[in-house]
Design a protein around this motif. Structure first.
Motif, PDB file in Angstrom:
ATOM      1  N   VAL A 119      53.270 -14.452 -28.905  1.00 42.32           N
ATOM      2  CA  VAL A 119      52.023 -14.454 -28.818  1.00 42.32           C
ATOM      3  C   VAL A 119      51.266 -13.990 -30.324  1.00 42.32           C
ATOM      4  O   VAL A 119      51.624 -13.019 -30.629  1.00 42.32           O
ATOM      5  N   HIS A 130      54.752  -7.382 -26.489  1.00 39.20           N
ATOM      6  CA  HIS A 130      54.315  -8.643 -27.115  1.00 39.20           C
ATOM      7  C   HIS A 130      55.075  -8.672 -28.349  1.00 39.20           C
ATOM      8  O   HIS A 130      55.339  -9.712 -28.859  1.00 39.20           O
ATOM      9  N   HIS A 220      49.741 -21.978 -27.602  1.00 38.45           N
ATOM     10  CA  HIS A 220      49.315 -20.955 -28.243  1.00 38.45           C
ATOM     11  C   HIS A 220      47.902 -20.508 -27.553  1.00 38.45           C
ATOM     12  O   HIS A 220      47.520 -19.426 -27.546  1.00 38.45           O
ATOM     13  N   SER A 223      48.552 -18.586 -24.165  1.00 38.13           N
ATOM     14  CA  SER A 223      48.838 -17.593 -24.221  1.00 38.13           C
ATOM     15  C   SER A 223      47.904 -16.491 -24.798  1.00 38.13           C
ATOM     16  O   SER A 223      47.900 -15.075 -24.473  1.00 38.13           O
ATOM     17  N   LYS A 224      47.210 -16.978 -25.708  1.00 32.28           N
ATOM     18  CA  LYS A 224      46.082 -16.072 -26.259  1.00 32.28           C
ATOM     19  C   LYS A 224      44.776 -16.133 -25.160  1.00 32.28           C
ATOM     20  O   LYS A 224      44.430 -14.921 -24.971  1.00 32.28           O
TER      21      LYS A 224
END
Length: 319
Positions: A119, A130, A220, A223-224
């Protein structure tokens, strides 16, 4: 007169370096190479390329699907090995299989290629978990694999190739990816010096941005988004409600500008590190690595921080 003499000396030095750099080993068919992370991306392409060149390729794959896909276009020489580099039992099982395959000849090449991005978010969005997963996969896993296979590499007086990242020189943001790559650079340096007296050559490959699963913008963004949705309300207020969308747009724009589809650039670096008589200690792959990221590491910190904190770098590369 002095300037002409200096230019001539530099030209002669470059010519000698270029000729030396082109000297290759004559025979590779008797050499075993083990590559991690061969399900997709660089590892998959490298396993197929080395197989075509005649190497005895041992391809580490995380999934059975990745192993099946790899063997469909390969010769009977290529063998896949199930491997999760974060699990000690999986590493031990892989080492046993590799030992049986290489026999008394030892392992000529170890390519530590497996890695994940994890992440990528501002640091105060994240928990220690993370950071943990990318560090386990990108740093501790390759170290564990290397330590277990070093006796076999010593036996062959072979090569170790560590795939890090040009962003192992400079962190672009928060998350475990950048600390893991910085750490891998340090491990590579110490290993290179420690193994020199044993005749083992250790090389580091620092790719720029390439279009692989690791750089997939949709992955990405998702996940963000998950992290953003679970942030405390006061943290979201501090950043502003439009921050998430704007940061994703900036990143995706930068990826479109800088990312290359030519993964063979990284595979060429791996191949040269394994077959050159005098391999380089460091390889950079990708024009963004050579023209953007590496030069930025030599700038004063306040200039780098300014460029990375604005859209300046995107505008510069859009020209």
């Amino acid at each position: 007169m002095f300037a002409y003499l200096l230019a001539l000396l530099l030209l002669l030095w470059f010519l000698c370096w270029w000729l030396r750099d082109r000297v290759r080993l004559q025979k590779v068919s008797d050499k075993h190479v083990f590559i991690t992370g061969c399900d997709t991306g660089f590892g998959c392409l490298a396993a197929r390329a080395f197989d075509r060149e005649g190497f005895q390729v041992l391809a580490g794959c995380l999934t059975q699907e990745g192993a099946r896909s790899l063997t469909t276009d390969a010769s009977s020489r290529l063998k896949t090995i199930q491997l999760d580099i974060t699990k000690a039992a999986s590493i031990e099982n892989a080492v046993n299989q590799i030992t049986q395959e290489v026999g008394d000849a030892g392992l000529w090449g170890l390519v530590n290629n497996a890695g994940i991005a994890g992440v990528l978010c501002p640091t105060d969005w994240l928990t220690v978990e993370h950071f943990r997963r990318p560090i386990e996969v990108n740093l501790l896993g390759p170290i564990a694999v290397t330590l277990k296979l070093l006796p076999l590499v010593k036996k062959a007086r072979g090569r170790i190739v560590n795939v890090t990242s040009v962003l192992g020189r400079m962190a672009l943001g928060g998350g475990g990816y950048f600390p893991s790559k910085f750490g891998m650079e340090a491990f590579n340096d110490s290993l290179r010096r420690d193994m020199k007296s044993f005749g083992i050559k250790v090389a580091c490959i620092e790719p720029g941005s390439f279009e692989t699963r690791m750089t997939n913008c949709d992955v990405h963004r998702n996940s963000k988004q998950c992290v953003w949705d679970n942030l405390p309300a006061d943290v979201r207020r501090q950043y502003g409600e439009d921050y998430f969308l704007q940061s994703c747009i900036r990143r995706e724009k930068l990826m479109r500008i800088l990312s290359s589809r030519d993964l063979s650039q990284v595979v060429w670096c791996m191949e040269h590190a394994l077959t050159a008589k005098y391999p380089r200690t460091r390889y950079s792959a990708g024009m963004d690595a050579k023209l953007v990221w590496i030069p930025m590491t030599y700038l004063p910190t306040f200039i780098t921080d300014y460029l990375l904190g604005t859209d300046t770098i995107i505008n510069l590369n859009a020209v």
